[in-house]
Design a protein around this motif. Structure first.
Motif, PDB file in Angstrom:
ATOM      1  N   ILE A 188     -10.890  -2.608   1.708  1.00  0.00           N
ATOM      2  CA  ILE A 188     -10.139  -2.681   0.462  1.00  0.00           C
ATOM      3  C   ILE A 188      -9.487  -4.060   0.274  1.00  0.00           C
ATOM      4  O   ILE A 188      -9.569  -4.647  -0.810  1.00  0.00           O
ATOM      5  CB  ILE A 188      -9.059  -1.588   0.436  1.00  0.00           C
ATOM      6  N   CYS A 191     -10.880  -7.106  -1.511  1.00  0.00           N
ATOM      7  CA  CYS A 191     -11.181  -6.938  -2.936  1.00  0.00           C
ATOM      8  C   CYS A 191      -9.936  -6.993  -3.813  1.00  0.00           C
ATOM      9  O   CYS A 191     -10.063  -7.059  -5.031  1.00  0.00           O
ATOM     10  CB  CYS A 191     -11.832  -5.577  -3.182  1.00  0.00           C
ATOM     11  N   CYS A 192      -8.780  -6.883  -3.199  1.00  0.00           N
ATOM     12  CA  CYS A 192      -7.607  -6.587  -4.008  1.00  0.00           C
ATOM     13  C   CYS A 192      -6.500  -7.608  -3.825  1.00  0.00           C
ATOM     14  O   CYS A 192      -6.261  -8.076  -2.714  1.00  0.00           O
ATOM     15  CB  CYS A 192      -7.013  -5.246  -3.592  1.00  0.00           C
ATOM     16  N   PRO A 193      -5.792  -7.872  -4.907  1.00  0.00           N
ATOM     17  CA  PRO A 193      -4.477  -8.474  -4.750  1.00  0.00           C
ATOM     18  C   PRO A 193      -3.635  -7.448  -4.017  1.00  0.00           C
ATOM     19  O   PRO A 193      -3.396  -6.355  -4.539  1.00  0.00           O
ATOM     20  CB  PRO A 193      -3.999  -8.644  -6.199  1.00  0.00           C
ATOM     21  N   PRO A 194      -3.234  -7.719  -2.788  1.00  0.00           N
ATOM     22  CA  PRO A 194      -2.584  -6.672  -1.992  1.00  0.00           C
ATOM     23  C   PRO A 194      -1.306  -6.202  -2.670  1.00  0.00           C
ATOM     24  O   PRO A 194      -0.498  -7.013  -3.103  1.00  0.00           O
ATOM     25  CB  PRO A 194      -2.292  -7.371  -0.667  1.00  0.00           C
ATOM     26  N   GLY A 195      -1.161  -4.911  -2.760  1.00  0.00           N
ATOM     27  CA  GLY A 195       0.024  -4.352  -3.375  1.00  0.00           C
ATOM     28  C   GLY A 195       1.267  -4.726  -2.576  1.00  0.00           C
ATOM     29  O   GLY A 195       2.156  -5.415  -3.058  1.00  0.00           O
ATOM     30  N   PHE A 196       1.265  -4.297  -1.366  1.00  0.00           N
ATOM     31  CA  PHE A 196       2.316  -4.692  -0.432  1.00  0.00           C
ATOM     32  C   PHE A 196       1.683  -5.698   0.496  1.00  0.00           C
ATOM     33  O   PHE A 196       0.545  -5.524   0.886  1.00  0.00           O
ATOM     34  CB  PHE A 196       2.760  -3.520   0.444  1.00  0.00           C
ATOM     35  N   VAL A 198       2.373  -6.914   4.042  1.00  0.00           N
ATOM     36  CA  VAL A 198       3.141  -6.932   5.288  1.00  0.00           C
ATOM     37  C   VAL A 198       2.317  -7.675   6.333  1.00  0.00           C
ATOM     38  O   VAL A 198       1.252  -7.193   6.726  1.00  0.00           O
ATOM     39  CB  VAL A 198       3.421  -5.500   5.772  1.00  0.00           C
TER      40      VAL A 198
END
Lengths: 225, 225, 225, 225
Positions: A188, A191-196, A198
């Motif tokens: 994941i 593919c993604c601008p990480p939500g969080f 850490v």
DNA sequence: GATGAATGAGTCTTCATTCAT
DNA sequence: TATGAATGAAGACTCATTCAT
């Protein structure tokens, strides 16, 4: 003729090289990346060959079929890593808490941050089509890690360093964040601008905190659930 | 109109069994199972059609391509589940600890034990080939769950029920065992004699124990790591 | 608009037709010609499909593999021919000599001058790779013919029309020229300016002459060999 | 020369086992067996090389291509046999009947029972793909044999030993059983429980009986057909 | 709307041939 | 001279997609 062109015999790059010994490893490396990225079916052998810098036919000198190559990739990525891990970790007589820290940090260094993390994702994704690989993975990768962790905890409990707990459940609970984070980083996350976001250091720190907190012998015995 | 044609709706047996309206759902159900089991590439549309009891051509009356069907499967499995979850959970004013328990138990009931668990495995496995699905999954499934959990924890901290912690890291750590167990049950587990067999009840119990233990305000403030 | 262009809906030739029932036969015909001409391995399925006027994929709707198609070609060419032959020939109560003439003439008309002659060549050539076809051919084509011929000779001997002979050896000797000529016309002959050119009529005439001569009861009993 | 290099021929073990001279024959032998068994296309050069005990590359030191090797196999199997046959048979002044006997017996010994029988099957089977080989075979093997037989018959007729007949047709009729039996033993027979089992001796005996019977001058002149 | 026969581009796999050693 | 690793063109087979019925 005034040109100083080099003698043709030595100047021409050979069309190919003979590298019998190096080839299998190179092919596995190329295949690993692609299989992890795309899965078994969507990986084309052309692409594997191209990435390894050989022709498609050459693959078949070393692996009898796509499936064969796939299995070799999985098997040969796992075994050496696990062996080294078992050999190196938890051989010391340090306090159990220290060992536990070491276990998780090493786990990340050796698995989470290496191709094995991709393999985990791959095996999970392909288990429906290659159940025997799933079994192999369970036997050769999952169980050894779990046993290592279990042995550390058991020792700590026996020596009074840790309070007694449900070891089997705890092992699953404590390995999961590591494994899932490793899988996530190969699926994941890219593919993604990480939500969080850490960072791994902070992640490990918090994880160790909780694990050791839960094992602290001083703490009140049990809690109403 | 003077024709004597019978009323088309009821006067004679319909040439085809079913109505347009029920079809899409039946197709999605059939496709879901197969995609989860075999992945995108290894699932044949023949098989989907056969399982849904229609012909291959019929699929194309409802979905423009295999990829379309795939995306519909993922999207339509996720959205209703997540919406219901957001709606039902954490609407109460019960103590935060109770809410937290409820969150994890509901999570398992609504996701871990439903097709969504398979979807998670599927999206992870196909993220390399369908990054936009991975993004969608992150946005529509992962983040909402994470926010819900975060909001519960934040409320508990604000009300003094929980001690202050690193919420972002904790959320990852605490969701992971649930997600990984759900994925595992749709991948490795069906292939293997399970090494350890911890029933879901015991698993949840231990998990809640640790989570609530870590949030207990009474406990010594922090630990040197 | 003054153009008289035909309505586009009916003027365009359909891209393909649906001919479920006719297809198998057309495919077999196309395949037969090519297999006989080139043998199994050198026949490309593209060529078969092209000759049958279908696409390569269509072949696989009717035959599961090249080998399957090959076997179907052989089997389905043989069976009807042999059945018709057995049914039609030697049902009469004419003199045995007449029957014998009829047998050889019919044999040529029904086999020597038909695709079966090519099949014989084909089976002989491929027997090393398809022994079960060779067995099938022996059982379904060779033996029935031999038995038919044997039964005629036996009857003639019993009724005193023929002198007693070594039937088994004779049958081989008497069938051979027919079979070999048939094979020859599908192999060597098309490539060569024929060395000797004996038309089939003259060939049959001479053959019958010798066969009936050898069976003549009047002739002196035996000859020192 | 002052060098102390050992004599190359005997002083040390040669790096390769065999000499250039023997190779071609060994390769041809290996190739012959495989081509006869499997045909041209289905014979792999790997297999030929393996059977000859050399590497695949070595083949190309002696034959420029698979096709070349194939043609060499056919040509070089035929020529010496035919030459010897022509030289040995029919040189005598014995009675024509004796010569005829000798011809057929020798034919079987020299062709029917040798690799040439396999070659006949092979050429027939491959004539579609190698018409020039078919022509060669016709010229170099078939015609010489036919001429030899024809010359014997002609002599016998001229000397009044045989009655006059249609020589061209007869030759085809009389050679056919020999050729077909030879082909059969390399194709159908190895695959099948033989339906009829006529040993070669009995077969030849019957054959000679018929041939000589048909040539007997005493017999009634012609028969209405 | 529903069907399933037909299509053809795409992929794995083979194997004759080449060439660095 | 001999080897066999490497090549790449060719061919069997699959399957998503189309379309006549």
């Amino acid at each position: 003729m005034p040109t100083t062109a080099p003698a043709p015999s030595s100047a021409r790059a050979p069309r190919w090289e003979r590298r019998k010994d190096a080839r299998p490893g190179e092919l596995l490396d190329a295949a690993l990346e692609l299989f992890v990225d795309k899965g078994f079916a969507a990986t084309r052998l052309d692409a594997v060959a191209a990435r390894a810098g050989v022709s498609k036919g050459t693959l078949y000198l070393y692996y009898a079929s796509k499936e064969d190559l796939f299995k070799a990739v999985v098997r040969q990525s796992i075994v050496p890593l696990i062996e080294a891990f078992q050999h190196d970790v938890a051989q010391s007589s340090a306090p159990s808490a220290t060992l536990l820290r070491e276990f998780f940090r090493q786990w990340w260094t050796r698995f989470g941050a290496t191709p094995l993390a991709g393999i985990a994702k791959l095996v999970v994704g392909e288990s429906g089509n290659f159940p025997e690989l799933a079994r192999f993975f369970q036997q050769e990768a999952v169980l050894p890690c779990a046993m290592l962790l279990a042995s550390i905890v058991h020792r700590g409990v026996k020596q009074g360093e840790f309070r007694p707990i449900d070891v089997e459940a705890s092992i699953q609970l404590w390995i999961s964040p590591m494994v899932l984070r490793a899988i996530w980083e190969h699926s994941i996350l890219p593919c993604c601008p990480p939500g969080f976001d850490v960072p791994i250091e902070r992640f490990l720190e918090a994880h160790l905190d909780y694990v050791l907190g839960a094992l602290e012998p001083a703490r009140g015995q049990g809690r109403t659930s």
